[in-house]
Write a protein that holds these residues in place. Structure first.
Motif: not given
Length: 497
Positions: A164-172, A189-195
């Protein structure tokens, strides 16, 4: 479905799942047994939208674009100032700032020798959202290396990198079953707009036929590299769309230069002319490929004009004769010793074992015995073992739009993909010169010189540039883009009807 419902309860998603959640399943051709983005060679964390890198490659223009980095600059090609984007958070809510990025990059350098050699970082300093990175020596193309999936930025304070890496992408990550699938939930909370998707599954199956059948049966919505032989069947199905896109990949015959047999350039040249590229492209790939003359597709500015390539049994026989080989009682031998070649291949790319079989059949006509061995993870096996002569291998040669990546990785003595064991002082000097050169025109000229040198020495045999094949349910899937770099798959714009 239970996995997706449970995913809606995780901290990654702020809102509630809808009664009919937007979700899909992508079936990939390599099985990932780890989600560690800094060392995993299948690049699933980036492809599945879990992680992102500082720099992004535009597949259309082959230009570098900001991603987690807002900008980068250097006056001398050695000291780089990188400004990070504001307001970016990891999926656990922690801020992505200079300190976090520094820790992530240092972790990737520590745990991945290939990335350490590729980045050549001497020091990293962090101040707020600014990084100051000094490379060991001037390195004008340093930003392009920050496109590599293994430089993905993660929160290293979260220790479960494998599951379970914690990245910055649109999916966890919701759950991960090694070798089977990773279940994903939208990160609100994705920075470039919710997926647009609420959930997704990135699953694995190395059997191309099984992947095709999964799409036919509706058990998968998107299939990466379906069975080539079944493409017409898929195309005839209602709603199914098949895309065939040129890519930056090459299928090659990697040669182990540390084996006594392969040290003989006559043997290497004979192997090269035994490969019937046109026939392989037409029969095995059904035309979904470009015949390769070298590592780079002909559309690149650094792909040189090669001398005419010869093909056929008679040419191979003549070359072997020049090396002291002759056929006795149907066996190709030299000083009484039969010519026997051990050829590695792997099934995750279905066309490679077929190419190996065709080569084995052609070599047999010259009395050459080819022992085909199936392996699972080619990078691991070739790096750890030297008991082979040849290997059918597939590699991305210019995924950042520059020749430097492939040439350094494959032919520099410290290259991460130098499975041949190439250690040629003249070749290394040319690569070192390329690494110091600024400007695409000048770099392309040196890259052409290197490519021609590799061709002359026959350090590898290049077979074809396969198209990227993707089949998907167009009645359901929207905004899918078949990436030439093969890096970007589950994005925040991907949607279902």
């Amino acid at each position: 479905m239970i996995l997706f419902v449970l995913a809606g309860c995780t901290s990654a998603t702020e809102g509630q799942q809808s009664d009919n959640p937007k979700e899909l399943e992508l079936l990939f051709n390599f099985a990932a047994r780890s989600l560690d983005p800094n060392v995993d060679s299948s690049y699933v964390p980036l492809r599945a939208g879990i992680t992102e890198t500082l720099v992004h490659l535009n597949d259309d223009t082959l230009k570098l674009e900001p991603w987690l980095a807002e900008s980068w600059e250097s006056e001398d090609g050695q000291e780089w100032i990188i400004q990070l984007k504001k307001g970016v958070t990891f999926q656990n809510g922690n801020p992505m700032d200079g300190k976090a990025v520094k820790a992530s990059l240092e972790r990737s350098i520590k745990d991945n020798v290939a990335i350490k050699n590729a980045l050549r970082i001497a020091t990293i300093e962090a101040d707020g959202l600014q990084l100051t990175i000094k490379t060991i020596s001037p390195f004008p193309e340093f930003p392009s290396e920050l496109v590599h999936p293994n430089t993905s930025i993660i929160d290293v304070t979260e220790p479960d990198f494998i599951n379970k890496p914690e990245g910055t992408g649109p999916f966890a990550v919701s759950s991960f079953i090694p070798g089977t699938a990773v279940d994903l939930v939208r990160y609100d909370g994705y920075w470039d707009g919710v997926a647009k998707l609420e959930a997704a599954r990135f699953s694995f199956n190395e059997d191309a036929n099984a992947r095709s059948l999964a799409l036919e049966s509706g058990n998968a919505d998107i299939v990466f590299r379906p069975e080539v032989q079944n493409l017409e069947i898929l195309e005839a199905l209602p709603g199914i769309k098949v895309e065939s896109t040129s890519t930056f990949r090459v299928h090659q015959m990697t040669m182990n230069l540390e084996r006594e047999t392969m040290k003989d350039i006559h043997v290497r040249k004979a192997v090269d002319v035994l490969v019937n590229r046109q026939s392989i492209a037409e029969t095995i790939l059904k035309g979904h490929a470009e015949v390769a003359e070298g590592p780079f597709p002909s559309t690149f500015s650094f792909a040189p004009d090669y001398p005419e390539k010869l093909t056929g049994l008679e040419y191979a026989k003549d070359l072997l004769a020049q090396g002291g080989y002759e056929i006795k009682e149907g066996v190709m031998e030299k000083q009484g010793k039969p010519l026997v070649l051990t050829l590695l291949t792997y099934s995750a790319r279905a066309d490679l074992p077929l190419i190996a079989q065709v080569f084995q059949s052609d070599a047999k006509q010259l009395g050459i015995a080819v022992d085909i061995q199936q392996i699972e993870v080619p990078e691991e096996y070739m790096a750890a073992n030297r008991d082979w002569d040849l290997a059918t291998y597939s590699n991305l040669t210019a995924p950042r739009g520059d020749a430097g990546y492939y040439l350094n990785a494959t032919y520099h003595p410290h290259g991460a993909l130098n499975f041949s064991g190439a250690d040629d002082a003249a070749l290394t000097a040319l690569i070192d010169e390329l690494n110091k050169t600024v400007g695409q025109e000048a770099r392309s000229a040196i890259a052409e010189e290197i490519a021609l040198y590799v061709d002359e020495q026959v350090y590898n045999s290049f077979i074809l540039h396969p198209n990227t094949l993707v089949a998907y349910n167009a009645d359901k899937v929207e905004n899918w883009v078949t990436s030439k770099s093969e890096y970007y798959m589950l994005t925040h714009t991907l949607d279902v009807k």
